[in-house]
Design a protein around this motif. Structure first.
Motif, PDB file in Angstrom:
ATOM      1  N   TRP A   1       0.863  -1.182   0.000  1.00  0.00           N
ATOM      2  CA  TRP A   1       0.000   0.000   0.000  1.00  0.00           C
ATOM      3  C   TRP A   1       0.899   1.230   0.000  1.00  0.00           C
ATOM      4  O   TRP A   1       2.001   1.202   0.537  1.00  0.00           O
ATOM      5  CB  TRP A   1      -0.856   0.050   1.264  1.00  0.00           C
ATOM      6  N   THR A   2       0.401   2.313  -0.581  1.00  0.00           N
ATOM      7  CA  THR A   2       1.123   3.579  -0.519  1.00  0.00           C
ATOM      8  C   THR A   2       0.178   4.669  -0.026  1.00  0.00           C
ATOM      9  O   THR A   2      -1.024   4.639  -0.285  1.00  0.00           O
ATOM     10  CB  THR A   2       1.708   3.989  -1.887  1.00  0.00           C
ATOM     11  N   LEU A   3       0.745   5.593   0.703  1.00  0.00           N
ATOM     12  CA  LEU A   3       0.023   6.746   1.225  1.00  0.00           C
ATOM     13  C   LEU A   3       0.904   7.962   1.008  1.00  0.00           C
ATOM     14  O   LEU A   3       2.079   7.948   1.390  1.00  0.00           O
ATOM     15  CB  LEU A   3      -0.257   6.569   2.720  1.00  0.00           C
ATOM     16  N   THR A   4       0.373   8.990   0.393  1.00  0.00           N
ATOM     17  CA  THR A   4       1.127  10.225   0.204  1.00  0.00           C
ATOM     18  C   THR A   4       0.719  11.214   1.288  1.00  0.00           C
ATOM     19  O   THR A   4      -0.469  11.479   1.480  1.00  0.00           O
ATOM     20  CB  THR A   4       0.866  10.821  -1.191  1.00  0.00           C
ATOM     21  N   VAL A   5       1.723  11.734   1.984  1.00  0.00           N
ATOM     22  CA  VAL A   5       1.501  12.679   3.075  1.00  0.00           C
ATOM     23  C   VAL A   5       2.137  14.008   2.688  1.00  0.00           C
ATOM     24  O   VAL A   5       3.287  14.043   2.243  1.00  0.00           O
ATOM     25  CB  VAL A   5       2.150  12.158   4.381  1.00  0.00           C
ATOM     26  N   GLN A   6       1.398  15.078   2.871  1.00  0.00           N
ATOM     27  CA  GLN A   6       1.961  16.421   2.724  1.00  0.00           C
ATOM     28  C   GLN A   6       2.305  16.897   4.133  1.00  0.00           C
ATOM     29  O   GLN A   6       1.406  17.130   4.938  1.00  0.00           O
ATOM     30  CB  GLN A   6       0.962  17.379   2.069  1.00  0.00           C
ATOM     31  N   PRO A   7       3.586  16.976   4.484  1.00  0.00           N
ATOM     32  CA  PRO A   7       3.948  17.405   5.838  1.00  0.00           C
ATOM     33  C   PRO A   7       3.334  18.761   6.176  1.00  0.00           C
ATOM     34  O   PRO A   7       3.193  19.635   5.315  1.00  0.00           O
ATOM     35  CB  PRO A   7       5.476  17.490   5.784  1.00  0.00           C
ATOM     36  N   ARG A   8       2.969  18.892   7.440  1.00  0.00           N
ATOM     37  CA  ARG A   8       2.395  20.142   7.934  1.00  0.00           C
ATOM     38  C   ARG A   8       3.446  20.884   8.759  1.00  0.00           C
ATOM     39  O   ARG A   8       4.340  20.271   9.347  1.00  0.00           O
ATOM     40  CB  ARG A   8       1.172  19.844   8.805  1.00  0.00           C
ATOM     41  N   PHE A   9       3.316  22.184   8.810  1.00  0.00           N
ATOM     42  CA  PHE A   9       4.280  23.015   9.531  1.00  0.00           C
ATOM     43  C   PHE A   9       4.448  22.560  10.977  1.00  0.00           C
ATOM     44  O   PHE A   9       5.560  22.510  11.502  1.00  0.00           O
ATOM     45  CB  PHE A   9       3.841  24.486   9.481  1.00  0.00           C
ATOM     46  N   ASN A  10       3.353  22.192  11.634  1.00  0.00           N
ATOM     47  CA  ASN A  10       3.435  21.787  13.043  1.00  0.00           C
ATOM     48  C   ASN A  10       4.172  20.460  13.243  1.00  0.00           C
ATOM     49  O   ASN A  10       4.452  20.076  14.369  1.00  0.00           O
ATOM     50  CB  ASN A  10       2.047  21.722  13.679  1.00  0.00           C
ATOM     51  N   GLU A  11       4.515  19.765  12.166  1.00  0.00           N
ATOM     52  CA  GLU A  11       5.250  18.504  12.267  1.00  0.00           C
ATOM     53  C   GLU A  11       6.757  18.697  12.156  1.00  0.00           C
ATOM     54  O   GLU A  11       7.508  17.730  12.164  1.00  0.00           O
ATOM     55  CB  GLU A  11       4.746  17.529  11.195  1.00  0.00           C
ATOM     56  N   THR A  12       7.202  19.944  12.059  1.00  0.00           N
ATOM     57  CA  THR A  12       8.632  20.216  11.980  1.00  0.00           C
ATOM     58  C   THR A  12       9.203  20.481  13.366  1.00  0.00           C
ATOM     59  O   THR A  12       8.474  20.767  14.309  1.00  0.00           O
ATOM     60  CB  THR A  12       8.923  21.427  11.071  1.00  0.00           C
ATOM     61  N   ASP A  13      10.516  20.383  13.473  1.00  0.00           N
ATOM     62  CA  ASP A  13      11.188  20.668  14.744  1.00  0.00           C
ATOM     63  C   ASP A  13      12.043  21.926  14.600  1.00  0.00           C
ATOM     64  O   ASP A  13      12.049  22.573  13.550  1.00  0.00           O
ATOM     65  CB  ASP A  13      12.019  19.469  15.213  1.00  0.00           C
ATOM     66  N   ALA A  14      12.770  22.264  15.632  1.00  0.00           N
ATOM     67  CA  ALA A  14      13.570  23.495  15.643  1.00  0.00           C
ATOM     68  C   ALA A  14      14.673  23.482  14.586  1.00  0.00           C
ATOM     69  O   ALA A  14      15.163  24.539  14.192  1.00  0.00           O
ATOM     70  CB  ALA A  14      14.181  23.700  17.029  1.00  0.00           C
ATOM     71  N   LEU A  15      15.059  22.311  14.097  1.00  0.00           N
ATOM     72  CA  LEU A  15      16.091  22.213  13.072  1.00  0.00           C
ATOM     73  C   LEU A  15      15.518  22.296  11.657  1.00  0.00           C
ATOM     74  O   LEU A  15      16.267  22.251  10.681  1.00  0.00           O
ATOM     75  CB  LEU A  15      16.873  20.903  13.241  1.00  0.00           C
ATOM     76  N   GLY A  16      14.197  22.379  11.560  1.00  0.00           N
ATOM     77  CA  GLY A  16      13.559  22.467  10.251  1.00  0.00           C
ATOM     78  C   GLY A  16      13.257  21.126   9.605  1.00  0.00           C
ATOM     79  O   GLY A  16      12.849  21.070   8.448  1.00  0.00           O
ATOM     80  N   HIS A  17      13.457  20.045  10.340  1.00  0.00           N
ATOM     81  CA  HIS A  17      13.168  18.705   9.838  1.00  0.00           C
ATOM     82  C   HIS A  17      11.795  18.269  10.338  1.00  0.00           C
ATOM     83  O   HIS A  17      11.273  18.818  11.304  1.00  0.00           O
ATOM     84  CB  HIS A  17      14.194  17.688  10.362  1.00  0.00           C
ATOM     85  N   ILE A  18      11.273  17.220   9.728  1.00  0.00           N
ATOM     86  CA  ILE A  18      10.072  16.605  10.272  1.00  0.00           C
ATOM     87  C   ILE A  18      10.463  15.967  11.608  1.00  0.00           C
ATOM     88  O   ILE A  18      11.451  15.236  11.703  1.00  0.00           O
ATOM     89  CB  ILE A  18       9.497  15.557   9.296  1.00  0.00           C
ATOM     90  N   ASN A  19       9.693  16.245  12.640  1.00  0.00           N
ATOM     91  CA  ASN A  19       9.998  15.768  13.982  1.00  0.00           C
ATOM     92  C   ASN A  19       9.950  14.244  14.048  1.00  0.00           C
ATOM     93  O   ASN A  19       9.102  13.613  13.410  1.00  0.00           O
ATOM     94  CB  ASN A  19       8.988  16.382  14.964  1.00  0.00           C
ATOM     95  N   ASN A  20      10.834  13.673  14.841  1.00  0.00           N
ATOM     96  CA  ASN A  20      10.915  12.212  14.944  1.00  0.00           C
ATOM     97  C   ASN A  20       9.649  11.575  15.506  1.00  0.00           C
ATOM     98  O   ASN A  20       9.403  10.398  15.290  1.00  0.00           O
ATOM     99  CB  ASN A  20      12.143  11.777  15.744  1.00  0.00           C
ATOM    100  N   THR A  21       8.830  12.346  16.220  1.00  0.00           N
ATOM    101  CA  THR A  21       7.596  11.782  16.769  1.00  0.00           C
ATOM    102  C   THR A  21       6.489  11.688  15.714  1.00  0.00           C
ATOM    103  O   THR A  21       5.464  11.055  15.957  1.00  0.00           O
ATOM    104  CB  THR A  21       7.078  12.636  17.946  1.00  0.00           C
ATOM    105  N   THR A  22       6.701  12.275  14.552  1.00  0.00           N
ATOM    106  CA  THR A  22       5.681  12.287  13.505  1.00  0.00           C
ATOM    107  C   THR A  22       5.617  10.964  12.752  1.00  0.00           C
ATOM    108  O   THR A  22       4.536  10.525  12.359  1.00  0.00           O
ATOM    109  CB  THR A  22       5.970  13.448  12.525  1.00  0.00           C
TER     110      THR A  22
END
Length: 130
Positions: A2-23
């Motif tokens: 199966w595939t799912l396409t996700v558009q990351p949201r701003f609130n899913e980023t961390d202080a380094l500008g990456h997607i947060n590991n908890t996401t």
């Protein structure tokens, strides 16, 4: 698979500008929805038959807000009552994270695992990648 396409949201980023590991565990859970529907077609929590025994995530590269992420989901093992699910997070043609989830087909009344029904197993097997 199966595939799912996700558009990351701003609130899913961390202080380094990456997607947060908890996401990633959240995205991976969302990607398991087709599997959940085999066991509970209407996703009614009062009739839920799966429990999670283990999850892990391995981070291979940074994920960023600006680009979609494709989550690929498949099985590496389907046992008698449990299954090992593999998730891969891809961004711009690169696998950036990989994780596993072990789900158990569970009888809440008797507090124990129960065999995966043959008709469901037959539908899961095409998604087994060894």
């Amino acid at each position: 698979m199966w595939t799912l396409t996700v558009q990351p949201r701003f609130n899913e980023t961390d202080a380094l500008g990456h997607i947060n590991n908890t996401t990633l565990p959240i995205w991976f859970e969302q990607a398991r929805t087709p599997i959940f529907r085999y066991f509970t077609p209407d996703l009614d929590p009062a009739n839920w038959h799966l429990i999670i025994a283990k999850i892990d995530v391995e981070f291979l590269a940074e994920l960023y807000l600006q680009h979609e992420v494709e989550i690929r989901t498949y099985f590496s093992k389907i046992g008698n009552s449990s299954m090992t699910i593999v998730h891969e997070a891809w961004q711009q043609g690169k696998m950036c994270a990989k994780g596993h989830a072990i789900l158990v087909h569970f009888d809440h009344e008797n507090k124990g695992s129960k065999p995966i029904p043959d008709n469901i197993r037959a539908e899961l097997l095409p998604h087994l990648v060894e």
